[in-house]
Structure formats: structure tokens, C-alpha cells
Design a protein around this motif. Structure first.
Motif, PDB file in Angstrom:
ATOM      1  N   CYS A   1      80.323  32.964  47.393  1.00  0.00           N
ATOM      2  CA  CYS A   1      79.907  33.196  48.777  1.00  0.00           C
ATOM      3  C   CYS A   1      79.114  32.017  49.318  1.00  0.00           C
ATOM      4  CB  CYS A   1      79.082  34.480  48.865  1.00  0.00           C
ATOM      5  SG  CYS A   1      80.039  35.993  48.560  1.00  0.00           S
TER       6      CYS A   1
ATOM      7  N   ILE B   1      84.492  39.273  54.296  1.00  0.00           N
ATOM      8  CA  ILE B   1      83.959  40.056  53.172  1.00  0.00           C
ATOM      9  C   ILE B   1      83.138  41.224  53.695  1.00  0.00           C
ATOM     10  CG2 ILE B   1      82.391  40.020  51.195  1.00  0.00           C
ATOM     11  CD1 ILE B   1      83.209  37.084  50.775  1.00  0.00           C
TER      12      ILE B   1
ATOM     13  N   ILE C   1      87.643  39.737  46.393  1.00  0.00           N
ATOM     14  CA  ILE C   1      87.077  41.017  45.937  1.00  0.00           C
ATOM     15  C   ILE C   1      87.670  41.406  44.597  1.00  0.00           C
ATOM     16  CG2 ILE C   1      86.772  43.460  46.477  1.00  0.00           C
ATOM     17  CD1 ILE C   1      85.234  41.448  48.300  1.00  0.00           C
TER      18      ILE C   1
END
Length: 325
Positions: free
Chosen positions: A257, A289, A304
Motif C-alpha cells: 500500500c 482497496i 487482496i
């Protein structure tokens, strides 16, 4: 070529082939290269809830009830000009957060708006006193008193009907704690969200605890938006899931991220250019996300499953099949 030489050559070639196969096998075994197929790992945990709490999903209209709270270590005195000014500042920050959320919904072709009070004259405004230290998150807090206050003092159904809202959430604003409380090593004072994750609770009221000033810093619109988004199901993208309450977020996923969605508000509430929390605007975004985890996207981004995160709580309720990979 003599027969003996042929045999020697054959044996030599065979040894080379065997060694090459062994090397390839070891490289595959340690994931240097991939030759042999592997079973795809699965995230076994699923979230199967029909009731996702009072906030549920950010579509349509969501009602915001504000409760300005006192506790054992802080209080409001609205006869005091400074406290009145701080309350006005909190209302202004809430307005910025609400407008920003509506614009983020537009990016995903969703219709969403927060209905919220703008001053203390609204019937969406309450004042209350609670025991303990509301914003202390060192241990799992006992929310019973807050839940019972909401259940007994706020007619949530009537308010939702009056304002034509599908869902409702509650924001608890707490005045500044003194230095001794903030610096107490046995306490951890922070903004937090109390939401439904993977199991039902006695009450389904979802709320945020918001210190109006913390460590000398005023509550920012980005922090308010971040905590509200938790109520709709979003995980923290900066926090390793050590307690099985954050969709199995791992250290590797956090690093993913940071590299790929540094602008996501669930990763950071600090402006990337100034390194500060801004008082008058939000420069972060809701990325795919977070959009997936709050129900704005039906299909999870590839990362994911790549990082084996638990699927969104909205998948089951929306009939998509949680963790069906």
C-alpha cells in the motif's frame, strides 16, 4: 568410439542431466523460479453477517448524530468562549469531511451524502457525560454505557425517518485531555471507531471517539473522514492485524500500500506534501482497496487475494459470495 568410452559418455551426460534437474527443482522449491504448478493458497476466514451495523454501507443518505461528551478526565464548558470556539471548529471539520466523502462517492458512480448538524441547535446534537476515559484504547473498552445512552436517549428510528436516511452513525467529540492523561504510559489516547466487523454485538450502534485536541493538534477533517470510513467496513492500511480485527492485513501488504496507494486515506491522514494534518481540506483519496471494503466495488482488487486478505464484509450481504476464490 570404443564401447567403454560410450558408456562413460552416457554416464557423464546422465549425471549432468540429473544435476540440472536437481538444480531446477531446488530453484523452484525456494521460489527463485516457478516450473511446477502450486495449489493456490486461500484465505479461509469469511465474514457472513446480515447485519453490518447502524452505518452499514455508504450509499444513499447516512445520518450523523453528534454527542459532545465529558468523561472522568475531560469535560466541556460551553459557557467558556474557548470551548464554544472548539465546538464550532469541530462542526466545520465535520462539514469538510462530509463534503469530501460525497465527492469520493462520485468517483465510483455512487450516490452518497451525510446529513449532519452544523451547530448545537440541531436535533442531531447531544451532550452527555460518561464514566472512564472514552478515548483510551489501551484495552478493549466497555462500550455499554455509550450504547445504552444512544439506545435510551436518541430516537434513532424517528431521526432516520425525519431526515429520510437509510443509515445512522454517531460521533462522540471529547474535549482536550490534560498533559498528565495524554502522557500517562498506562493510557493510549487516540481517535477510534467502534464498528461491526465479523460478529454481531448486543447493540448495533456504530460510533467514533474523536478527541477535539490531541497532543496540541486540533481534530482534522481527514481524521474524521478516516474514522467514519471504518464504520462502513474499511480496514486500516497502516496497521498489522495482530488481533484478527483488520482483515488479515500483513506487513507485506502494508508495504504494498505504501508503494502503490500512498494517497489512500486509510493508510495516512497526513498531507503528503506538508507532512501535516490539514485543518481546511482533505488531500487524500479513497482508492480501489478502500472502495472495495466499503462496498463501492463488488470485485476485490488483485492484491487482496495476492496477500491473502479477508474479503469485504459487504460481499456476503450483497450476495457476491465471500472468499469464494
Amino acid at each position: 568410439m570404443k564401447k567403454k568410452d560410450k558408456i562413460t559418455l552416457i554416464i557423464g551426460v546422465a549425471v549432468i542431466i540429473i544435476c540440472a534437474i536437481a538444480v531446477i527443482f531446488m530453484l523452484d522449491r525456494f521460489a527463485v523460479i516457478r516450473i511446477f504448478p502450486r495449489p493456490v493458497p486461500k484465505q479461509e476466514k469469511t465474514i457472513q453477517l446480515d447485519n453490518l451495523g447502524s452505518a452499514d454501507m455508504p450509499v444513499g443518505n447516512s445520518l450523523v448524530v453528534t454527542i459532545f461528551c465529558g468523561d472522568d478526565k475531560s469535560s466541556w464548558d460551553f459557557g467558556n468562549e474557548n470551548d464554544r470556539a472548539l465546538r464550532e471548529r469541530d462542526f466545520a471539520a465535520l462539514k469538510i469531511a462530509a463534503e469530501w466523502l460525497g465527492k469520493q462517492a462520485d468517483n465510483y458512480n455512487k450516490t452518497f451524502s451525510l446529513v449532519y448538524p452544523t451547530d448545537e441547535k440541531s436535533d442531531l446534537y447531544y451532550e452527555a457525560d460518561f464514566k472512564g476515559i472514552i478515548c483510551n484504547i489501551t484495552e478493549n473498552p466497555d462500550n455499554t454505557e455509550c450504547w445504552e445512552y444512544i439506545d435510551g436517549k436518541i430516537d434513532s428510528a424517528a431521526l432516520k425517518n425525519k431526515y429520510n436516511c437509510d443509515n445512522i452513525l454517531y460521533l462522540l467529540f471529547i474535549n482536550e485531555y490534560d498533559d498528565d492523561t495524554e502522557n500517562d504510559d498506562n493510557l493510549n489516547i487516540d481517535p477510534t471507531a467502534e464498528c461491526i466487523y465479523d460478529k454481531e454485538k448486543k447493540y448495533n450502534y456504530e460510533f467514533c471517539r474523536l478527541p477535539s485536541i490531541l497532543n496540541g493538534e486540533h481534530l482534522s477533517p481527514a481524521v474524521i473522514a478516516h474514522e467514519i470510513i471504518h464504520l462502513y467496513g474499511a480496514p486500516d492500511l497502516y496497521a498489522f492485524d495482530a488481533n484478527d480485527i483488520n482483515y488479515g492485513v500483513t506487513v507485506d501488504f502494508i508495504e504494498h500500500c505504501r508503494k502503490n496507494v500512498p494517497q489512500d486515506i486509510m493508510l495516512s491522514t497526513y498531507d503528503r506534501e506538508t507532512g501535516k494534518r490539514l485543518p481546511d481540506r482533505i488531500t487524500q483519496e479513497i482508492t480501489d482497496i478502500t472502495a472495495y471494503y466499503i462496498g463501492w466495488l463488488d470485485t476485490p482488487p488483485e492484491c487482496i487475494d495476492e496477500y491473502l486478505l479477508v474479503h469485504s464484509q459487504h460481499e456476503y450481504k450483497n450476495g457476491q459470495g465471500v472468499n469464494s476464490q
